[in-house]
Write an enzyme that holds these catalytic residues in place. Structure first.
Site, PDB file in Angstrom:
ATOM      1  N   ARG A 139       0.361  -1.345   0.302  1.00 49.66           N
ATOM      2  CA  ARG A 139       0.039   0.333   0.396  1.00 49.66           C
ATOM      3  C   ARG A 139       0.943   1.325  -0.256  1.00 49.66           C
ATOM      4  O   ARG A 139       0.587   2.742  -0.602  1.00 49.66           O
ATOM      5  CB  ARG A 139      -0.925  -0.387   0.921  1.00 49.66           C
ATOM      6  CG  ARG A 139      -2.302  -0.807   0.745  1.00 49.66           C
ATOM      7  CD  ARG A 139      -2.769  -1.033   1.744  1.00 49.66           C
ATOM      8  NE  ARG A 139      -2.608  -1.601   2.935  1.00 49.66           N
ATOM      9  CZ  ARG A 139      -2.963  -2.068   4.345  1.00 49.66           C
ATOM     10  NH1 ARG A 139      -4.334  -1.751   5.107  1.00 49.66           N
ATOM     11  NH2 ARG A 139      -2.207  -2.764   4.939  1.00 49.66           N
ATOM     12  N   ASN A 197      -7.300  -2.014   1.658  1.00 50.21           N
ATOM     13  CA  ASN A 197      -6.683  -3.881   1.569  1.00 50.21           C
ATOM     14  C   ASN A 197      -8.804  -4.569   2.022  1.00 50.21           C
ATOM     15  O   ASN A 197      -9.267  -4.283   2.856  1.00 50.21           O
ATOM     16  CB  ASN A 197      -6.437  -4.125   2.704  1.00 50.21           C
ATOM     17  CG  ASN A 197      -5.447  -5.108   3.174  1.00 50.21           C
ATOM     18  OD1 ASN A 197      -6.169  -6.537   2.316  1.00 50.21           O
ATOM     19  ND2 ASN A 197      -4.386  -5.171   3.320  1.00 50.21           N
TER      20      ASN A 197
END
Ligand SMILES: [Fe+3]
Ligand SMILES: [Mg+2]
Ligand SMILES: [Zn+2]
Ligand SMILES: [Zn+2]
Lengths: 747, 346
Positions: A18, A36
């Site tokens: 990320r 996520n």
């Protein structure tokens, strides 16, 4: 303006995915979010002028730690986001993601250690970042947060804390990195005597390097366990290590500082170089160079050396200070027992083996052995799938209705848990006649079942009544009141190959290995099966021969040679007595048993043992597959001898005859293995034609053999079969749990 | 595959337990598995017990002996048949008082051989002061029996039963060398030792009265289990015990007394010497408080090779496992012996 919605599946948690996505987005000036979804899935939304470029970069370049199995990109309507953000998601906690494996130190981290600007990381033995370093081996429980790992014992210093919590300070590699540390707050290294007494040394690692250079044997704590380091270029040191480890001939792995050093020892082509330098850093078995500076005692009788590159800063610094720049780095265990992961174990068990211990205090939660890979028929094939690979899940072409716990086999084994279309194989567990290994299997399976919050699962194990894994499976069944299914060994091998290769249709399989318990009580191992999910037909198998003494025949190849001489030629050479510990008396006993056999086998492994013994290539088995491995080595450079036998008994007779005529061991060894492959391949063709299927999968421990595989591949291509070889799990019993899981998808 | 009875079913290992459980025990009502207040097939032990008042028990056991060859170095089937049942009574804590026998012989069996066998049997009875109180004698047509089968019933009286319930902490003591009988019989059967010769091997068959009576008298309450490791050897006894008591038993490989020649033959035959039968040895689980003392006492009784070989441990997670501590320090799982050869080495 372009906009895309992207789904990414793979190892995307705990590897800086990320932050990487955000920094990439920021650098291109695109906006949107990354979220996520849990379960190893990430959703990304991007919009902006350079959104297309974002997608391309994501597809093509990313830190090697991030493994994407799937990247689905859909065009979308722009929504007018003002910035790119990392969104929190509740799902994340609910559906656990792919647990990241341990990764080798990345280039940037290594640079920092060797010549970096920041004093805190220069020469720091545990340097790592979002894209590298230990993961699975230090995770105590999920989610992967610092307090749930071994790093919890090392409170961050103020500067690490700042890097950790501030993106502009920590950057991509340190911001929110759970394993962040530096010289000031990280683990400490100590040098000890085997008594546990500390050795006074300015720098314990440099001191250890000096000791190895001088011929001392040193235990070194690594990522998933302790290695034993020893000078690999000195015969007397290697011989001494063999004596102390009671390991007469099993090959030792050699760690070489870099590819350049590795190239002095073995032939390294492009694909092996890539594998050696990959973040997984497996041991790769590669052809020895004639002028290799390594002692021949490192891998006696073999044509390959197991080579790997360092994967921690400590190992780099250690090796660059060892005169040779390479050294034996074998697992720190006593024969047949799991590798030590604690200092206590080293001090107790390896007291008589090592002269010194280079220890540190980052706790190893999960034992993770080094992975071992070789090339078979041109395909990188696992001998052992562990560090770097486990416990990344393996996606299957089918889904499970309910979760599964699979117990594998008994030797060189691994277990698995599975849910939906994902099979999570444990790291390499080892041989289950060791109680500690059985405990490890039990504990790891519980750990994974717990980590993935699996409940109400089906248990799957082998059919061998003498297996400890089957006993464990039964005990789980009793404890949990869970249903247990037993799958025939070679059926499971076949299904493992199918799952590995994404096959979801009826297929034929060549399952060749040492031993699997057959439905008729015999020891199978040279099987051609037709497989249709939970159903299989044993289309053809190598003809049975007696297996005098059962397992004793596996331990003493001369017994199998006697069985083959008896079956193929009706006579047993007296000379075989020389190669049995019981001599004449034992041979007499074997002959008596050959007249009324107690055990029968169709094992390809036992056939290879017999040939190895008959040709004088190997007389004992001190490690798994030793005679077969030596037979393959003995065939290097062979050829020119085409056998015509229709089964392995005839083949044995043909080989003996050729040897008696004066053919070289090399040619006979090569010819036998190639012909065995051709025979099995031809049978697979017949079975496929009869059943009308187009796929042949090859599996089982003997399916790592390059020459046999070549023979099978020849025949398969002749009859137009698509040959499926293992790529993601070992063909041997280390991969069998995948087949057991896959079986359950068909229920 | 048609199911038939196989030799493995009668080998005294895992398969025997399974077939008996399936054929018999699982189909027998609980109340028929013992005499009220006594011990029967509900509990795996050496013998049965029937309460006879005053806290005392009648101890009874039956066994049939089919050893081939009937004469072997160190003894014959007669000694074996008498000693075996006497030992089973002793291992239950009983004092043997009487024996019954049933002899079945094949037509054509040499009369001299039969005389020798019966003499052997009566010699044991005489030495031990055990009465022969009944029996049976039959002859089977030639070919319908292999030479001779003898069954004996042993009868004794016990003040205190030794019910095999090892407790965590107990030390495992063996009375001497193990596997002697099994090794010589197997070696003879496999033809690697000629008739009349032992090749350095001899059966240990003998009654254990001189061991067990004084031991039970002096240390009875501290002996939590006693068994003679006949078929299946030490491996079978300890697996039975670990399973029945839900414990883990750890054995020190190096401490188990095995004669070098027994180890050598076992190795050659591919059999774990710990699974070889003894016919004149005892395995005891002894309270740790007196274990050293008991070991000395046993040695003092003439069993000078007696040794402490392991201990019983409690375990939450792993119950019923027997573990062998190897010379290199690892723990191997010691499986209950099987009659079948089931290869598992890949
Ligand atoms: Fe296998
Ligand atoms: Mg008893
Ligand atoms: Zn890094
Ligand atoms: Zn710091």
């Amino acid at each position: 303006m372009d906009a895309f919605r992207i789904y990414a599946v793979g190892i995307v948690q705990g590897v800086g995915f990320r932050p990487y996505v955000k920094m990439l987005a920021d650098s291109l000036g695109v906006r949107g979010y990354v979220k996520n979804l849990g379960g190893g899935e990430v959703e990304i939304f991007v919009e902006g002028e350079r959104a297309r470029e974002f997608v391309d970069v994501l597809r093509e370049r990313r830190p090697r730690a991030i493994v994407l199995e799937e990247l689905v990109v859909e065009r979308a309507e722009p929504r007018g986001y003002a910035a790119f953000e990392i969104l929190k998601s509740g799902e994340e906690a609910r559906a656990p993601s792919n647990i990241p494996p341990d990764m080798a130190i990345c280039d940037e981290c290594l640079r920092e250690v060797l010549k970096g600007g920041d004093e805190r990381r220069r020469g720091y033995y545990f340097n790592s970042c979002s894209f590298c370093g230990p993961r699975f081996s230090v995770i105590r429980r999920l989610p992967y947060d610092r307090e749930n790992t071994s790093w919890a014992a090392f409170p961050m210093c103020p500067r690490c804390r700042e890097e950790y919590s501030t993106p502009s300070v920590g950057g991509l590699r340190r911001y929110f990195y759970q394993g962040i540390s530096c010289k000031h707050d990280g683990p400490r290294v100590r040098l000890l005597e085997p008594s546990g007494r500390a050795v006074d040394a300015a720098d314990p690692v440099l001191e250890a390097a000096e000791l190895v250079s001088r011929g001392f044997i040193v235990a070194v704590k690594g990522v998933g366990g302790y290695h034993i380091f020893a000078k690999a270029s000195d015969d007397s040191v290697v011989a001494e290590l063999r004596r102390r480890k009671r390991r007469p001939s099993q090959p030792f792995a050699v760690m070489a500082l870099d590819l350049e050093t590795a190239r002095r020892l073995v032939e390294v082509d492009e694909s092996s170089a890539e594998l050696l330098a990959s973040p997984q850093r497996p041991i790769v078995l590669l052809p020895k160079r004639k002028d290799s500076p390594a002692s021949p005692l490192v891998s006696p009788g073999l044509d390959r050396e197991g080579i790997f590159l360092p994967y921690t800063a400590l190992q780099y610094i250690l090796l660059s200070n060892i005169d040779d720049r390479f050294a034996i780095a074998t697992s720190g265990n006593v024969h047949g027992e799991p590798m030590c992961t604690t200092l206590k174990c080293v001090l107790e068990r390896l007291r008589g083996v090592v002269d010194y211990v280079l220890d540190h205090d980052l706790e190893i939660v999960h034992r993770v052995d080094d992975s071992v890979v070789r090339f078979t028929n041109g395909v990188a094939t696992f001998i052992r799938r562990s560090r770097g690979y486990a416990p990344a899940w393996i996606k299957m072409p089918r889904r499970l209705e309910k979760p599964v716990v699979a117990f594998g086999a008994d030797l060189q084994t691994a277990g698995a848990v599975a849910f939906n279309d994902k099979a999570v194989l444990t790291q390499y567990i080892g041989d289950l006649d060791s109680f500690q290994a059985l405990e490890d299997l039990d504990r790891e399976l519980r750990w994974f079942a717990d980590a993935y919050r699996l409940r109400d699962f089906l248990l799957v194990c082998d059919k061998n009544p003498a297996y400890n894994s089957v006993r464990l499976c039964r005990e789980w069944g009793e404890e949990l009141g869970a249903e247990a299914r037993q799958v025939q060994h070679h059926h499971a091998h076949a299904l493992a190959a199918a799952a590995d290769g994404g096959v979801d249709e009826p297929f034929v399989a060549v399952a060749i290995d040492g031993v699997g318990y057959g439905e008729d009580g015999a020891a199978w191992g040279g099987e051609v099966l037709y497989v249709e999910g939970t159903r299989y037909v044993r289309e053809r198998h190598l003809p049975y021969v007696p297996m005098p003494g059962g397992d004793l025949a596996a331990l003493r190849p001369a017994r199998m040679a006697a069985a083959y001489f008896h079956t193929a030629l009706g006579e047993v050479p007296r000379g075989l007595a020389l190669y049995l510990p019981g001599g004449e008396a034992e041979l007499a006993l074997v002959e008596k048993e050959l007249k009324s056999p107690r055990a029968w086998t169709s094992s390809a492994g036992r056939f290879l043992d017999a040939v190895a013994a008959a040709l004088g290539v190997a007389w004992e088995r001190t490690y798994e597959g030793e005679p077969a491995i030596k037979l393959e080595a003995a065939a290097r450079g062979g050829g020119g001898l085409q056998f015509h036998a229709e089964d392995q008994v005839e083949l044995f007779a043909e080989a003996v005859e050729a040897a008696r005529r004066g053919a070289s061991v090399r040619d006979v060894a090569y010819g036998v293995q190639l012909r065995l492959g051709q025979i099995l391949g031809a049978w697979a063709c017949d079975a496929a034609a009869k059943r009308g299927v187009g796929v042949a999968a090859v599996s089982g421990g003997a399916a790592v053999n390059d020459i046999i595989l070549r023979g099978i591949a020849e025949e398969a291509s002749r009859c137009g079969l698509r040959l499926v070889q293992h790529r993601r799990v070992p063909p041997g019993d280390g991969g069998i749990a995948l087949g057991q899981v896959y079986y359950a998808t068909y229920l | 595959m048609e199911q038939v009875v196989r030799l493995a079913h009668g080998a005294g290992g895992v398969e025997t337990s399974q077939i008996l459980e399936e054929l018999l025990f699982s189909r027998l009502e609980e109340r028929l598995k013992r005499v009220e207040g006594g011990v029967g097939v509900d509990f795996p032990d050496d013998a049965a017990a029937i309460p006879i008042g005053g806290g005392r028990y009648l101890v009874i056991t039956v066994d049939s002996y089919t050893v081939n060859p009937p004469f072997f170095p160190g003894g014959d089937i007669g000694v074996l048949a008498a000693s075996g049942s006497i030992n089973d009574v002793l291992m239950m804590g009983g004092k043997p008082i009487a024996l019954l026998d049933a002899i079945v012989v094949e037509e054509g069996f040499p009369m001299d051989d039969l005389r020798r066998i019966v003499d052997s049997m009566t010699r044991v009875l005489r030495d031990e002061g055990v009465a022969l109180i009944g029996g049976d004698f039959k002859v089977m047509p030639r070919g319908q029996l292999d030479k001779i089968v003898i069954a004996t019933v042993g009868v004794g009286v016990a003040e205190r039963l030794i019910l095999d319930k090892p407790r965590p902490g107990d030390k495992i003591i063996v009375s001497g060398y193990l596997g002697d009988h099994g090794a010589v019989i197997l070696a003879r059967q496999m033809g690697i030792v000629e008739e009349g010769q032992g090749g350095g091997l001899a059966s240990d068959v003998r009654p254990l009265t001189r061991l067990m009576l004084p031991l039970v008298e002096k240390y009875g309450e501290y002996i939590h289990a006693a068994r003679d490791p006949t078929r299946g050897g030490l491996a079978m006894v300890l697996n039975d015990w670990a399973k029945a008591s839900g414990t883990v038993i750890v054995v020190d490989e190096a401490a188990v007394p095995i004669r070098p020649q027994v180890a050598a033959y076992a190795n050659m035959m591919g059999i774990d010497p710990l699974a070889l039968a003894s016919e004149g040895a005892a395995v005891l689980a002894v309270d740790p408080a007196v274990a050293d003392e008991v070991l000395e006492f046993v040695r003092g009784l003439g069993f000078k090779d007696a040794a402490a070989v392991g201990e019983v441990r409690s375990s939450e997670r792993y119950k019923g496992y027997v573990l062998l501590r190897t010379v290199v320090g690892g723990l191997r799982i010691l499986e209950p012996p099987r009659g079948d050869l089931v290869p598992r080495i890949c």
